[in-house]
Write an enzyme that holds these catalytic residues in place. Structure first.
Site, PDB file in Angstrom:
ATOM      1  N   ASN A   8       8.278  12.889 -14.994  1.00  0.00           N
ATOM      2  CA  ASN A   8       7.404  12.013 -14.214  1.00  0.00           C
ATOM      3  C   ASN A   8       8.207  10.756 -13.873  1.00  0.00           C
ATOM      4  O   ASN A   8       8.394   9.892 -14.724  1.00  0.00           O
ATOM      5  CB  ASN A   8       6.155  11.657 -15.027  1.00  0.00           C
ATOM      6  N   TRP A   9       8.670  10.694 -12.637  1.00  0.00           N
ATOM      7  CA  TRP A   9       9.500   9.547 -12.233  1.00  0.00           C
ATOM      8  C   TRP A   9       8.667   8.291 -12.004  1.00  0.00           C
ATOM      9  O   TRP A   9       9.212   7.216 -11.809  1.00  0.00           O
ATOM     10  CB  TRP A   9      10.295   9.891 -10.962  1.00  0.00           C
ATOM     11  N   HIS A  92      -3.410  10.565 -15.350  1.00  0.00           N
ATOM     12  CA  HIS A  92      -2.397   9.826 -16.122  1.00  0.00           C
ATOM     13  C   HIS A  92      -2.991   8.496 -16.593  1.00  0.00           C
ATOM     14  O   HIS A  92      -3.779   7.878 -15.874  1.00  0.00           O
ATOM     15  CB  HIS A  92      -1.159   9.586 -15.253  1.00  0.00           C
ATOM     16  N   GLY A 168       6.211   4.480 -22.625  1.00  0.00           N
ATOM     17  CA  GLY A 168       7.080   3.400 -22.173  1.00  0.00           C
ATOM     18  C   GLY A 168       7.377   2.350 -23.232  1.00  0.00           C
ATOM     19  O   GLY A 168       7.895   1.280 -22.915  1.00  0.00           O
ATOM     20  N   GLY A 225       8.797  10.365 -19.030  1.00  0.00           N
ATOM     21  CA  GLY A 225       8.868   9.281 -18.060  1.00  0.00           C
ATOM     22  C   GLY A 225      10.282   8.730 -17.974  1.00  0.00           C
ATOM     23  O   GLY A 225      11.173   9.318 -17.353  1.00  0.00           O
ATOM     24  N   GLY A 226      10.515   7.608 -18.628  1.00  0.00           N
ATOM     25  CA  GLY A 226      11.780   6.879 -18.510  1.00  0.00           C
ATOM     26  C   GLY A 226      13.027   7.740 -18.710  1.00  0.00           C
ATOM     27  O   GLY A 226      13.994   7.624 -17.946  1.00  0.00           O
TER      28      GLY A 226
HETATM   29  P1  13P Z   1       7.749   7.486 -21.110  1.00  0.00           P
HETATM   30  O1  13P Z   1       8.485   8.775 -21.379  1.00  0.00           O
HETATM   31  O2  13P Z   1       8.536   6.502 -20.293  1.00  0.00           O
HETATM   32  O3  13P Z   1       7.194   6.901 -22.380  1.00  0.00           O
HETATM   33  O4  13P Z   1       6.490   7.860 -20.188  1.00  0.00           O
HETATM   34  C1  13P Z   1       5.676   8.912 -20.553  1.00  0.00           C
HETATM   35  C2  13P Z   1       4.777   9.221 -19.431  1.00  0.00           C
HETATM   36  O5  13P Z   1       3.898   8.446 -19.084  1.00  0.00           O
HETATM   37  C3  13P Z   1       4.971  10.471 -18.704  1.00  0.00           C
HETATM   38  O6  13P Z   1       3.914  10.747 -17.872  1.00  0.00           O
END
Ligand code: 13P
Length: 246
Positions: A8-9, A92, A168, A225-226
């Protein structure tokens, strides 16, 4: 049961560039075992579908609950299908928290996705306050129950457990917390005939914790995410998922 690792960018692009990222990820042997899904911002969906050439599946990060009409700024499930998406992230926590999406709207979006033949990646998860106060199961029950009663049958549904406090923050849920909560989620999905869904974990998944999280019973993959923004770290996470199933 299938497995999946999804990138998920969010509202970001890979620093190395979209083309280099895809070039680095596609063409690896593991791709058949663990499905790779990438969710870029809307304008990059078609490019991803084209560059991925079927080796990666493309997901949108959001969709409208409506089919068409005067809804400025919105994108329908049918349009996502035409843009080359097979999946779409629904509910989300950033949509819920920043844009005020509630469980009923999430349910209508699940229904819209399903009626266009898209596979929703349905996100649920509790805040820190709820976890600390013992409210996790109650919240998950409400998120699942309300949305699925509104949505009706959703073929191929994927569920992502993403505790808000782990997103995050660099502070992932422990393997014990993930194992216990995934078991609760399967329990809550059972009355809907969904005990066997692909169930992902998301929240600060990184190359250095992916192997221990992938080994947890009931974890069928990750929503990242990150750490999905650079192809090297995404591939390391993917590899950890592949190895856990070998
Ligand atoms: P992170 O991997 O940056 O914690 O984000 C997770 C996320 O929200 C994926 O949808």
């Amino acid at each position: 049961m299938g497995a999946m690792v999804a990138a998920n960018w969010k509202m970001n692009l890979p620093p190395e560039g979209v083309e280099a990222w895809v070039g680095s990820v596609v063409g690896r042997e593991e791709s058949e075992d663990v499905l790779v899904v990438v969710a870029p911002p809307f304008p990059f969906l078609t490019q991803l579908a084209h560059l991925g050439g079927g080796a990666i599946s493309v997901a949108a990060q959001n969709l409208s609950e409506h089919e068409a009409g005067a809804y400025t700024g919105e994108v329908s499930a049918g349009m996502l299908d035409r843009a080359g998406c097979s999946h779409v992230i629904v509910g989300h926590s950033e949509r819920r928290q920043i844009y005020g999406e509630g469980d009923e709207l999430v349910g209508r979006k699940l229904r819209a996705a399903a009626s266009a033949g898209l596979v929703p990646i349905f996100c649920i998860g509790e805040t820190k306050e709820l976890r600390d106060g013992g409210g996790t199961r109650g919240l998950l029950e409400r998120q699942i129950g309300t949305a699925l009663r509104v949505a009706g049958t959703v073929d191929g549904l994927v569920v992502a457990y993403e505790p808000v406090w782990a997103i995050g923050t660099g502070d992932n849920a422990t393997p014990e917390q993930v194992g216990e909560t995934h078991a609760q989620i399967r329990d809550l999905l059972t009355p809907f005939g969904l005990a066997d869904v692909i169930l992902l974990y998301g929240g600060s998944v990184k190359p250095d914790n992916a192997a221990e999280l992938a080994a947890v019973e009931g974890v069928d993959g990750f929503l990242v995410g990150g750490a999905s923004l650079t192809s090297e770290s995404f591939k390391a996470i993917w590899q950890a998922m592949v190895s856990s199933r070998a």
